[in-house]
Scaffold this active site. Structure first.
Site, short mmCIF file in Angstrom:
data_model
loop_
_atom_site.label_atom_id
_atom_site.label_comp_id
_atom_site.label_asym_id
_atom_site.label_seq_id
_atom_site.Cartn_x
_atom_site.Cartn_y
_atom_site.Cartn_z
CB SER A 657 -0.91 0.00 1.13
OG SER A 657 -0.26 -0.09 2.41
CE LYS A 700 -3.40 1.49 5.19
NZ LYS A 700 -3.09 0.80 3.72
#
Ligand code: ADP
Length: 766
Positions: A657, A700
């Site tokens: 990511s 996140k």
């Protein structure tokens, strides 16, 4: 300086050396005692005329009456036996009673213990007998103060002092054996009346038969007995009655836990199905989330709503199969596994078992504990779970298993397959404030004996603790900090109470400003003699930022985002860790070199590949974006080395990511432009410049929100994940959905990232 009496001995062995220092060890065998009559010479060594003491004829011939000695000996024998009955550890008496030691030696050995000087046997008897009598009286008194025990008295009475017996303790041994026999009979009775399964009963009766024939001294005797006692103790048929009422369960879950709507909803569904269908062979629930988000505490609440016993089994670090399944009984010291042990502890067969930290199960040469758990957790198999120690099947189907983990990545796939994963993400700041004020602070006040009238923690202070003193997804660290504040206040309150009892001291400060907070109080405390004059703090003690600094020290975390983005070649990525989301500064620099890429910060293979992908994509698009190296060439790696660093270098990082962040960071480096300081991003990249979805979006986003960032770039295909995020967080942030790297770069730089339009020349054929 010579003693008058000595011991003649035969030197058997001399061992030692002169170097480095003379050091010798002499081994001698004592022969007899002697008395010096006359010293003949002293040098080079003493020589003397001696006379042997303790010769038997000495006793018989020299005494006026042998009868006296005989009487003394009988008397002595009587007392010695009594002392021995109280405490068989008096070894010399024991040897005497058993006939190993002649009568004449016994008083000597006793004398050596007691250390007095008497040469003649008669004299020795006379001196030792009163000592023995005193000892017996002392022991009797001691026994009276203890719980009266019949058998001790019996033992003393049973010995006939006038007879020389060679094997006295046989009487007590018999008694013990009889007692044990009674115990075994009792145990057999218990086994027959217990509600154990037929198979278990059969095994137990066989074992008890063996036990009856076994001598007690065999190590197996204790083992078998312990086994049988465990079998009797196990709750074969004992269970608590479920009192399940969904409405009450909902209220209880809501009262105990703030937020976690998704988790509570799923738990209620699970309980509702259980209410409708009694024996549910449903999946095992597994709560997955960062530490301190309330996984264990929800498990406890479920047990409470069901009215069941709760037992937590910590699996972190367990790497031996026998920990779950028990050891075979062939091993000395074998034990049942944790499941059976847990059942024994709770005493019912339908508790709630919380298998904590299933993701941290280890593996070793002693087998794979996860494999052993498979049988435990499979509703189709666990009605006949066989622990190696028990060696008979135990029905676990009534037990409600709940598992917890920080991440699913390390849970073995077979185990994962048997569980239904419920993600428990971290909390937002607002949720944390609510949790603190509704649950944590009242709990801490109670634990520290404080009342709301004594301490006041406003919401801004809680926010300060959350943002400046903790960086976590859960609330455990927040709870600890609140505990620290309560401790500090407890000292002040206790001191205040003490001072109130001394009114003259309090009056001394009259007229001064009474209102003080902990900061000021702490200052006065440092000067010891003025401390006593300080007024008791005014209640409630207000915890403001100054007090916070005083108690917890200077803030640990400051927002450093804008500072770090003041140079080209830095971008903020979003990472997911088992401890929740994190923001991550990716840094890049370039230098003269041969086109090498250096990566630091403990990166995993997938992350390294992402870095290579990013460089390749940028190289192939350098002209389009006008990216050049230091000498102005579009070949970015020409005479240039690149170094990429992911801070918090000690923590291992992996995953795809970070792809978009690396591209943005390098684009900033080669274009010399700054990345916007309030943007964070996440997303996997492909070689063609597409942005692929990633996991952990909620954590996140929460991390970015915690860090005060405003804009978040996420893959377009992750848009659906935003629904899980609380509305107030979503309102604070701007989300940019990106499906390709062009969109990412445009959003990451102020005013977009210029793309040189592709000039497509159409040559007309006409
Ligand atoms: P975990 O098992 O997830 O590591 P715990 O269940 O041990 O975390 O929770 C830590 C502490 O935080 C507990 O005292 C718990 O009561 C409290 N807590 C966590 N989440 C909540 C919540 N939503 N509401 C109330 N208290 C909570």
């Amino acid at each position: 300086s010579l003693c008058r009496i000595g011991t003649a001995a035969l030197a058997v062995q001399v061992v030692g050396s002169n170097w480095p220092k003379p050091h010798y060890t002499l081994l001698v065998t004592g022969l007899c005692r002697f008395q010096i009559l006359q010293l003949l010479k002293e040098k080079p060594y003493p020589v003397a005329e001696v006379e042997q003491l303790d010769r038997l004829e000495q006793f018989t011939n020299q005494h006026k009456s042998e009868e006296e000695l005989g009487e003394l000996s009988e008397q002595f024998y009587k007392y010695a036996v009594q002392v021995n009955c109280f405490n068989p550890m008096y070894q010399c008496i024991y040897m005497y009673v058993w006939g190993f030691l002649s009568v004449s030696y016994l008083p000597f050995s006793l004398c050596s213990l007691i250390f007095f000087n008497a040469v003649r046997l008669e004299e020795r008897f006379k001196m030792t007998i009163p000592l023995l009598v005193r000892q017996i009286e002392g022991l009797k008194l001691l026994q009276k103060t203890r719980k009266p025990k019949q058998d001790d008295d019996k033992r003393v009475v049973a010995i006939r002092p006038n007879r020389r017996i060679n094997h006295i303790p046989s009487i007590t041994e018999d008694e013990e054996e009889e007692e044990d026999h009674d115990d075994v009979v009792m145990l057999e009775k218990k086994i027959r009346t217990s509600s154990m399964s037929e198979q278990a009963l059969k095994v137990c009766l066989k074992e008890i038969k063996r036990l009856k024939k076994m001598p007690q001294s065999m190590p197996e005797y204790a083992l078998t007995r312990n086994y049988l006692e465990l079998m009797v103790e196990l709750p074969w048929n004992k269970s608590t009655k479920d009192r399940l009422e969904i409405r009450a369960a909902r209220i209880l879950l809501d009262n105990d836990h703030y937020a976690m709507e998704k988790l509570k909803k799923r738990v209620l569904e699970y309980l509702a199905v259980r209410q409708l269908k009694n024996n549910l062979k449903g999946p095992i629930l597994c709560f997955v989330g960062p530490p301190g988000v309330g996984k264990t505490s929800v498990g406890r609440s479920i047990a409470k709503t069901l009215g069941r016993e709760f037992h937590r089994i910590a699996l972190g670090g367990v790497c031996d199969q026998s920990d779950i399944r028990g050891h075979r009984r062939t091993y000395v010291g074998s034990m049942p596994g944790r499941i059976i042990n847990g059942l024994k502890t709770v005493g019912v067969n339908n508790p709630v078992f919380l298998l904590d930290e299933v993701d941290k199960l280890g593996k070793s040469l002693q087998g794979d504990p996860a494999a052993a758990l498979l049988e435990v957790l499979d509703p189709e198999q666990n009605h006949s779970f066989t622990d190696h120690h028990l060696n008979v099947a135990f029905d676990l189907s009534q037990v409600l298993f709940i598992a917890t983990a920080n991440t699913t990545a390390t849970i073995p796939p077979a185990l994962l397959d048997r569980m239904e994963i419920i993600q428990v993400p971290g909390y937002t700041q607002e949720e944390k404030i609510e949790i603190a004020h509704r649950h944590l602070i009242p709990k801490q006040l109670e634990q520290h004996g404080l009342t709301p009238q004594q301490i006041q923690i406003p919401q801004v202070t809680t926010l300060d603790i959350i943002t400046r003193y903790t960086r976590e997804a859960g609330v455990r660290s927040l709870d600890r900090k609140l505990g620290a504040i309560c401790r500090a206040v407890a000292v002040k309150v206790a001191e205040g109470q003490h001072k109130e009892t001394k009114p003259d001291r309090a009056e001394a400060g009259e007229g001064e400003d009474c209102k003080e907070h902990v900061t000021e109080d702490a200052k006065t405390e440092s000067i010891s003699d003025t401390a006593d004059l300080a007024l008791p703090p005014e209640m409630p003690i207000l915890i403001d930022f100054h007090a916070l600094k005083d108690i917890l020290g200077p803030p640990m975390y400051e927002t450093e985002v804008s500072e770090r983005l003041s140079q080209p070649g830095v971008a903020i990525g979003l990472a997911w860790t088992p401890l929740g989301g994190e923001i991550m500064f990716v840094e890049a620099s370039r230098m003269d070199g041969e086109g090498q890429l250096t990566l630091t910060g403990q990166l995993g293979d997938v992350m390294k590949e992402s870095a290579h992908l990013a460089i390749s994509w940028l190289r192939s698009n350098a002209k389009r974006y006008q990216l050049t190296n230091a000498s102005g060439s579009f070949d970015l790696l020409d005479n240039t080395d690149i170094h990429l660093h992911f801070p918090a270098g000690a923590v291992t990082k992996d995953g795809p990511s970070a792809g978009v962040t690396i591209v943005t960071c390098l684009a900033s480096l080669f274009s010399g432009r700054l990345v916007c300081s309030d943007v964070a991003m996440t997303g996997e990249i492909t070689l063609r410049g597409l942005v692929l979805p990633v996991g952990g979006i909620k954590d996140k986003v929460l991390a970015a929100h915690r860090a005060g960032l405003k804009r978040i770039i996420i893959p377009r295909r992750n848009e659906k994940d935003l629904e899980e995020i609380a509305l107030n967080v979503r309102q604070d942030l701007t989300f940019v959905m990106a499906s390709c790297l062009d969109e990412v770069l445009n959003a990451a730089f102020d005013g977009g990232f210029a793309v040189k339009p592709r000039v497509e020349r159409l040559n007309s054929k006409l």
